[in-house]
Design a protein around this motif. Structure first.
Motif, PDB file in Angstrom:
ATOM      1  N   LEU A  47      -4.073   1.152  -6.549  1.00  0.00           N
ATOM      2  CA  LEU A  47      -3.897  -0.230  -6.101  1.00  0.00           C
ATOM      3  C   LEU A  47      -5.142  -1.047  -6.418  1.00  0.00           C
ATOM      4  CD1 LEU A  47      -1.824  -2.000  -4.576  1.00  0.00           C
ATOM      5  CD2 LEU A  47      -3.055  -1.461  -2.479  1.00  0.00           C
ATOM      6  N   CYS A  48      -4.929  -2.210  -7.021  1.00  0.00           N
ATOM      7  CA  CYS A  48      -6.004  -3.167  -7.315  1.00  0.00           C
ATOM      8  C   CYS A  48      -5.652  -4.491  -6.653  1.00  0.00           C
ATOM      9  CB  CYS A  48      -6.150  -3.351  -8.823  1.00  0.00           C
ATOM     10  SG  CYS A  48      -7.330  -4.642  -9.317  1.00  0.00           S
ATOM     11  N   VAL A  49      -6.593  -5.104  -5.964  1.00  0.00           N
ATOM     12  CA  VAL A  49      -6.367  -6.369  -5.268  1.00  0.00           C
ATOM     13  C   VAL A  49      -7.130  -7.475  -5.980  1.00  0.00           C
ATOM     14  CG1 VAL A  49      -6.707  -7.622  -3.110  1.00  0.00           C
ATOM     15  CG2 VAL A  49      -5.955  -5.246  -3.050  1.00  0.00           C
TER      16      VAL A  49
ATOM     17  N   GLY B 214       0.825  -1.200   0.000  1.00  0.00           N
ATOM     18  CA  GLY B 214       0.000   0.000   0.000  1.00  0.00           C
ATOM     19  C   GLY B 214       0.861   1.253   0.000  1.00  0.00           C
TER      20      GLY B 214
ATOM     21  N   THR C 282      -8.758   0.927  -2.811  1.00  0.00           N
ATOM     22  CA  THR C 282      -8.422   0.129  -3.984  1.00  0.00           C
ATOM     23  C   THR C 282      -9.411   0.397  -5.115  1.00  0.00           C
ATOM     24  OG1 THR C 282      -9.722  -1.748  -3.170  1.00  0.00           O
ATOM     25  CG2 THR C 282      -7.385  -1.673  -2.572  1.00  0.00           C
TER      26      THR C 282
END
Length: 526
Positions: free
Chosen positions: A232-234, A222, A258
């Motif tokens: 940020l992509c999870v 992060g 995200t």
């Protein structure tokens, strides 16, 4: 697949209840569980199950085995959150009692006293257990390392560990995983610098894969996303679950917002960083599906995949399969061999030496790792002045006190498999049959007989996995002739007749292929 049992005055406690993952020797199996026969036979004297931390090899078997043991569980808040999710998924939330113990909290179970002692690891709330018994104190480390700059949690200090040693410790039950490493494992804070350097120089999309349970690494990622100006992509349900439980337990409070997968794919490649599961080659995880174009996230030439994890022994082929697929797309890859993008959660030799110095145990019992790791730690501990050590294998019963350590017995231990929704012996009939079919193939034979035992029509034969591809028709004709000849005028006893047909068809298959397939024979009386 950690399960540890401590007994005194006729009572037992279990520390951890984990699982391991299937390998090619268990065809069709994802999860392997410990066989708890020894303690199941003494379930009336089992007082509880105490969990050190939330990794699958320490808590993963709970939803499959804990309910039958019928005893309460004890865990600190983060670990309890993971366990609660597992129990609820299996509909066991009301059937297994789970006690949440405060960090650094204490409690008693019969003649045992427990105190949680926080240690650094690659998951929040890694804990050692200080176990009080009438015969002395046990310091059970669980998985641990030393980290001067941990990102999540506050491990015990040298002074606090030294104070435990000052009061006397009978036995140190100690992690052996990295005993061959001459250097300390290193700090999580240093990984941020390494990842910053790697990702800031990338021009395309960046995907970082790591262990889902490594919440400290998620915190690092992060921060790296912020450092490098990327959204940020999870990708991965297990990551979503860890983030949710972490936040509920008070961690990852400043984790960035995200973006979903669709948004990530619409963003300019230079503006997105994806965190995904699957760095150990798990074929159903996000990274594998991305590598083989069966996931909404797509990577292409100019993108970068960073393996921010250690390659676990045994996973080399699975990881290589994914890396080859990525390389074929001209996607760059970086592992911990090329840059400082990972640190281990287990102690190297300098850390072990410090622990011996602080705890000053009378006995060291190595655990975790393979037998070579445990044997090496026993030698290392002895070289650093520990008076007594013992190397045990699964099933050994060891007396620590009085007059220990000494092996006093050996109990049967083994493995169970989760096959669909059914728990079976790992080397039972089902798995042995499946291994034979996987190795040799299967032939099914159906023969129709009239009332006089004469064959009516041609025997029907089906093949699966028998290597006669180009000669299939010729082989089937000869196999039918062999089955008919063995059946026609054969013994009236059905069992003997079926065995004669089986041997005749298998003999034919062996002559054609050199293999001995499983042959299944059905008789139909007309």
């Amino acid at each position: 697949m950690n399960v540890n049992l401590y007994g005194t005055q006729g009572k037992w406690v279990m520390v951890d209840l984990g699982l391991t993952f299937g390998d090619p020797s268990y065809p069709g199996i994802d999860l392997v569980l410990p066989d708890l026969e020894f303690i199941e036979q003494r379930a009336g004297d089992l007082l509880g199950i105490v969990l050190t931390h939330g990794h699958e090899d320490h808590i993963g078997a709970i939803p499959y085995l804990a309910a039958d043991l019928g005893v309460p569980l004890y865990a600190t808040p983060f670990t309890a959150g993971l366990i609660r999710g597992k129990l609820d998924e299996e509909g066991l939330g009301d059937k297994v009692k789970l006690h949440v113990v405060d960090n650094e909290g204490s409690f008693r179970l019969g003649p045992f006293g427990f105190t949680y002692v926080p240690l650094a690891h690659s998951i929040p709330e890694g804990n050692a257990l200080l176990i009080e018994t009438p015969y002395g104190r046990i310091f059970h480390t669980g998985d641990w390392k030393l980290d001067d700059e941990p990102l999540l949690g506050t491990p015990s200090t040298a002074a606090e560990l030294g104070a435990i040693g000052d009061e006397g410790v009978l036995a140190l039950i100690c992690d052996s995983t990295n005993v061959f490493n001459e250097e300390a494992s290193g700090s999580e804070a240093a990984v941020r610098e390494g990842l910053d350097g790697v990702i800031s120089s990338a021009r395309g999309r960046v995907l970082v894969t790591t262990f889902a349970s490594n919440a400290a690494r998620l915190q690092t990622l992060g921060e790296v996303a912020r450092d490098t100006g990327r959204k940020l992509c999870v990708a991965g349900r297990s990551l979503d679950r860890i983030i949710k439980v972490s936040k509920a337990a008070g961690y990852l409070r400043d984790f960035p917002e995200t973006v979903d997968v669709d948004t990530a794919m619409r963003l300019p490649p230079r503006e997105v960083m994806i965190v995904a599961t699957g760095g150990q080659g798990e074929w159903r995880a996000a990274l594998s599906r991305i590598a083989f174009d069966s996931h909404p996230i797509r990577l292409s030439k100019g993108d970068l995949v960073v393996f921010s994890s250690k390659q676990i022994p045994g996973n080399e082929l699975a990881i290589g399969r994914i890396q080859n697929a990525l390389a074929a797309k001209d996607i760059a890859m970086i592992t911990d061999r090329q840059a400082h993008v990972h640190v281990s959660g287990h102690p190297g030799r300098p850390e072990l030496e410090l622990m011996y110095r602080w705890i000053r145990p009378e006995i060291v019992v190595p655990v975790h790792g393979e037998i070579r790791h445990m044997a090496e730690q026993a030698r290392f501990a002895a070289s650093k002045g520990v008076g007594r050590t013992i190397v045990q294998k699964n099933g050994d019963v060891v007396r620590l006190a009085p007059d220990g350590p000494v092996k006093v017995g050996e109990e049967r231990v083994g493995r169970l498999i989760l096959d669909g929704d059914v728990i079976l012996p790992a080397d039972g009939v089902t798995m042995n049959e499946r291994r034979k079919i996987a190795n040799h193939g299967l032939i099914s034979v159906t023969v129709a007989l009239d009332s006089k035992g004469k064959v009516r029509g041609e025997p029907a034969i089906g093949l699966q996995g028998v290597p006669v591809e180009e000669d299939r028709a010729d082989f089937l004709e000869e196999a039918r002739e062999a089955a008919a000849e063995a059946a026609d005028g054969g013994p009236r006893d059905e069992a003997k007749l079926r065995e004669g047909i089986r041997l005749a068809v298998r003999r034919c298959a062996t002559q054609w292929t050199g293999k001995k397939p499983v042959v299944d024979v059905s008789l139909i009386r007309i």
